[in-house]
Design an enzyme around this catalytic site. Structure first.
Site, short mmCIF file in Angstrom:
data_model
loop_
_atom_site.label_atom_id
_atom_site.label_comp_id
_atom_site.label_asym_id
_atom_site.label_seq_id
_atom_site.Cartn_x
_atom_site.Cartn_y
_atom_site.Cartn_z
N ARG A 1 7.22 -3.00 6.38
CA ARG A 1 7.22 -1.54 6.40
C ARG A 1 6.10 -1.04 7.27
O ARG A 1 4.95 -1.41 7.07
CB ARG A 1 6.96 -1.03 4.98
CG ARG A 1 8.15 -0.77 4.18
CD ARG A 1 7.94 0.09 2.99
NE ARG A 1 6.61 0.18 2.41
CZ ARG A 1 6.33 0.94 1.38
NH1 ARG A 1 7.26 1.68 0.84
NH2 ARG A 1 5.12 0.96 0.86
N THR B 1 4.97 5.24 9.05
CA THR B 1 6.30 5.88 8.92
C THR B 1 7.05 5.39 7.69
O THR B 1 8.02 6.03 7.26
CB THR B 1 7.17 5.55 10.14
OG1 THR B 1 7.41 4.13 10.16
CG2 THR B 1 6.48 5.95 11.44
N ASP C 1 1.05 -4.28 -4.36
CA ASP C 1 1.72 -4.88 -3.19
C ASP C 1 2.18 -6.29 -3.56
O ASP C 1 1.36 -7.20 -3.73
CB ASP C 1 0.76 -4.92 -2.00
CG ASP C 1 1.46 -5.36 -0.73
OD1 ASP C 1 2.08 -6.45 -0.74
OD2 ASP C 1 1.41 -4.63 0.27
N ASP D 1 1.13 -9.25 -1.19
CA ASP D 1 -0.30 -9.58 -1.31
C ASP D 1 -0.59 -10.30 -2.62
O ASP D 1 -1.40 -11.23 -2.66
CB ASP D 1 -1.15 -8.30 -1.22
CG ASP D 1 -1.26 -7.77 0.20
OD1 ASP D 1 -0.93 -8.53 1.14
OD2 ASP D 1 -1.68 -6.61 0.38
C1 PRP Z 1 7.48 -4.78 0.61
C2 PRP Z 1 8.58 -5.30 -0.28
C3 PRP Z 1 9.83 -4.75 0.35
C4 PRP Z 1 9.36 -3.43 0.88
C5 PRP Z 1 9.84 -2.37 -0.03
O1 PRP Z 1 7.36 -5.52 1.75
O2 PRP Z 1 8.57 -6.68 -0.41
O3 PRP Z 1 10.34 -5.58 1.37
O4 PRP Z 1 7.92 -3.45 0.88
O5 PRP Z 1 9.56 -1.12 0.48
P1 PRP Z 1 10.68 -0.11 0.96
O6 PRP Z 1 11.73 -0.09 -0.10
O7 PRP Z 1 9.94 1.20 1.07
O8 PRP Z 1 11.20 -0.56 2.30
P2 PRP Z 1 6.20 -5.26 2.82
O9 PRP Z 1 6.67 -4.31 3.90
O10 PRP Z 1 4.95 -4.84 2.10
O11 PRP Z 1 6.04 -6.64 3.53
P3 PRP Z 1 5.49 -8.02 2.93
O12 PRP Z 1 6.50 -8.50 1.92
O13 PRP Z 1 5.44 -8.88 4.14
O14 PRP Z 1 4.15 -7.79 2.33
N1 URA Z 2 6.03 -2.68 -1.45
C1 URA Z 2 5.28 -3.24 -2.41
O1 URA Z 2 4.90 -4.43 -2.32
N2 URA Z 2 4.94 -2.51 -3.47
C2 URA Z 2 5.32 -1.22 -3.62
O2 URA Z 2 4.98 -0.58 -4.62
C3 URA Z 2 6.11 -0.65 -2.60
C4 URA Z 2 6.46 -1.40 -1.53
#
Ligand code: PRP
Ligand code: URA
Length: 207
Positions: free
Chosen positions: A103, A107, A198, A201
């Site tokens: 994400r 944005t 997160d 993380d």
């Molecule tokens: C997180 C999560 C989803 C997304 C959800 O990933 O694992 O893929 O956010 O958010 P959304 O519904 O608003 O799109 P992130 O972008 O943090 O990436 P990561 O798993 O690599 O940390």
């Molecule tokens: N992605 C995450 O990992 N946590 C949230 O709460 C939203 C998006």
């Protein structure tokens, strides 16, 4: 809102442990795998069976086995990786595809960086990602699968916000959504409230 909340007591208990900020990565990963197995048991309830002739030590009989091609599991990187082993524990012969999306922090739009899928012909797919926040990432992942001709897709998440569920319902009304918890809302940074922070993380110990 079309969503199935899997609120079995064991799942609720384990989700609460995952939400707690003092829960470390090792426990977080283990709990995620356990919840995935509990949810996966229910999500795979509609798998079709066929008869198979076998012999027990006592006699011949007709048993049942899963028919057709085995499932495809598609984690959305990174956090979805935490749900793969739980599904493979249930269906060791499932094929695993990967979709890389992150994400954009400003944005909140999903940015694709990787897509590798198994042979899709005649195969049903389950997309796994712990968090369904705005729904942008999951919607983009579903679109990627559909562009490759995949028709039967389920979405399995741990914690969802109503915004995310509504987006998937609107963009992909044919896709069934399964979650362990439906939370209240998103905050101004697009994080689920109360959520669990997160997920990527917390799984991988990054910041
Ligand atoms: C997180 C999560 C989803 C997304 C959800 O990933 O694992 O893929 O956010 O958010 P959304 O519904 O608003 O799109 P992130 O972008 O943090 O990436 P990561 O798993 O690599 O940390
Ligand atoms: N992605 C995450 O990992 N946590 C949230 O709460 C939203 C998006």
């Amino acid at each position: 809102m079309e969503v199935q909340v899997m609120d079995h007591p064991l799942i609720q208990h384990k989700v609460t442990l995952m939400r707690m900020k003092e829960t470390g990565s090792k426990d977080f990963r283990e709990l995620l795998e356990e919840i995935t197995m509990l949810m996966g048991y229910e999500i795979t309830r509609d798998l079709t069976l066929e008869d198979v002739a076998i012999e027990t030590p006592i006699t011949k009989m007709t048993g049942k086995q899963i028919s057709g091609k085995k499932l495809g599991i598609v984690p959305v990187l990174r956090a979805g990786l935490g749900m793969v082993q739980g599904m493979l524990n249930l269906i060791p012969t499932a094929k695993v595809g990967h979709i890389g999306l992150y994400r954009d922090p400003q944005t909140l739009e999903p940015v694709e960086y990787y897509c590798k899928l198994p042979d899709v012909e005649g195969r049903d797919f389950i997309i796994v990602d712990p968090m369904l926040a705005t729904g942008g990432s999951a919607s983009a992942a579903i679109t990627l699968l559909k562009e490759r001709g995949i028709q039967h897709i389920k979405l399995m998440c741990l914690v969802a916000a109503p915004t995310g569920v509504e987006k998937i319902n609107a963009d992909h009304p044919d896709v069934k959504i399964f979650v362990a918890a439906l939370d209240e809302k998103l905050n101004e940074h697009g994080y689920i409230v109360p959520g669990l922070g997160d997920a990527g993380d917390r799984i991988f110990g990054t910041k």
